[in-house]
Design a protein around this motif. Sequence first.
Motif, PDB file in Angstrom:
ATOM      1  N   CYS A  95     -79.874  45.489 -29.757  1.00  0.00           N
ATOM      2  CA  CYS A  95     -78.683  46.028 -29.132  1.00  0.00           C
ATOM      3  C   CYS A  95     -77.539  45.027 -29.339  1.00  0.00           C
ATOM      4  O   CYS A  95     -77.763  43.809 -29.271  1.00  0.00           O
ATOM      5  N   TYR A  96     -76.345  45.533 -29.573  1.00  0.00           N
ATOM      6  CA  TYR A  96     -75.187  44.671 -29.773  1.00  0.00           C
ATOM      7  C   TYR A  96     -73.976  45.300 -29.096  1.00  0.00           C
ATOM      8  O   TYR A  96     -73.715  46.480 -29.265  1.00  0.00           O
ATOM      9  N   TRP A  97     -73.279  44.487 -28.318  1.00  0.00           N
ATOM     10  CA  TRP A  97     -72.036  44.907 -27.696  1.00  0.00           C
ATOM     11  C   TRP A  97     -70.922  44.033 -28.232  1.00  0.00           C
ATOM     12  O   TRP A  97     -71.050  42.803 -28.251  1.00  0.00           O
ATOM     13  N   ASN A  98     -69.838  44.664 -28.654  1.00  0.00           N
ATOM     14  CA  ASN A  98     -68.699  43.936 -29.193  1.00  0.00           C
ATOM     15  C   ASN A  98     -67.521  44.018 -28.229  1.00  0.00           C
ATOM     16  O   ASN A  98     -67.148  45.101 -27.776  1.00  0.00           O
ATOM     17  N   PHE A  99     -66.961  42.849 -27.931  1.00  0.00           N
ATOM     18  CA  PHE A  99     -65.860  42.750 -26.991  1.00  0.00           C
ATOM     19  C   PHE A  99     -64.619  42.205 -27.708  1.00  0.00           C
ATOM     20  O   PHE A  99     -64.701  41.742 -28.836  1.00  0.00           O
ATOM     21  N   VAL A 100     -63.506  42.235 -27.005  1.00  0.00           N
ATOM     22  CA  VAL A 100     -62.273  41.708 -27.570  1.00  0.00           C
ATOM     23  C   VAL A 100     -62.438  40.245 -27.956  1.00  0.00           C
ATOM     24  O   VAL A 100     -61.922  39.793 -28.977  1.00  0.00           O
ATOM     25  N   ASN A 101     -63.207  39.493 -27.179  1.00  0.00           N
ATOM     26  CA  ASN A 101     -63.343  38.052 -27.412  1.00  0.00           C
ATOM     27  C   ASN A 101     -64.700  37.660 -27.955  1.00  0.00           C
ATOM     28  O   ASN A 101     -65.116  36.519 -27.817  1.00  0.00           O
ATOM     29  N   GLY A 102     -65.405  38.575 -28.593  1.00  0.00           N
ATOM     30  CA  GLY A 102     -66.691  38.204 -29.194  1.00  0.00           C
ATOM     31  C   GLY A 102     -67.723  39.297 -29.033  1.00  0.00           C
ATOM     32  O   GLY A 102     -67.393  40.464 -28.822  1.00  0.00           O
ATOM     33  N   GLY A 103     -69.002  38.921 -29.160  1.00  0.00           N
ATOM     34  CA  GLY A 103     -70.067  39.900 -29.041  1.00  0.00           C
ATOM     35  C   GLY A 103     -71.328  39.284 -28.491  1.00  0.00           C
ATOM     36  O   GLY A 103     -71.476  38.056 -28.442  1.00  0.00           O
ATOM     37  N   SER A 104     -72.262  40.147 -28.080  1.00  0.00           N
ATOM     38  CA  SER A 104     -73.547  39.701 -27.545  1.00  0.00           C
ATOM     39  C   SER A 104     -74.667  40.529 -28.149  1.00  0.00           C
ATOM     40  O   SER A 104     -74.520  41.746 -28.324  1.00  0.00           O
ATOM     41  N   TRP A 105     -75.781  39.850 -28.442  1.00  0.00           N
ATOM     42  CA  TRP A 105     -76.971  40.497 -28.980  1.00  0.00           C
ATOM     43  C   TRP A 105     -78.082  40.462 -27.944  1.00  0.00           C
ATOM     44  O   TRP A 105     -78.219  39.496 -27.186  1.00  0.00           O
ATOM     45  N   GLY A 106     -78.900  41.509 -27.967  1.00  0.00           N
ATOM     46  CA  GLY A 106     -80.116  41.496 -27.186  1.00  0.00           C
ATOM     47  C   GLY A 106     -81.205  40.736 -27.929  1.00  0.00           C
ATOM     48  O   GLY A 106     -81.018  40.295 -29.068  1.00  0.00           O
TER      49      GLY A 106
END
Length: 115
Positions: A95-106
């Motif tokens: 899973c990956y979420w992309n934000f204005v200031n970066g991203g996060s992986w599961g």
Amino acid sequence: QVQLVESGGGLVQPGGSLRLSCAASGSIFSINFMGWYRQAPGKEREPVAIITNDGSTNYADSVKGRFTISRYNAKNTVVLQMNSLKPEDTAVYYCYWNFVNGGSWGQGTQVTVSS
């Protein structure tokens, strides 16, 4: 920091279904898109399905018509419904979420399609 936890992977026979969930916690704001990626042994990680902040979706050609990505804002959760699974769908799904200031992986969840 945003933490993502996937669940729902496992072993399924060809033609079967699985439902993957990705739950987010932490400081969640300014989301661009959320998605699922997968990596099979010996291959590069590839995008499977994406859902943008306005609800638009995009799928890899190999999964169109079989997989569906959905989001549940109230629960900060993204779900990937996988139907008509094939052996070539076997991979670790991230899973990956992309934000204005970066991203996060599961951390990833294994999906194995085999008889």
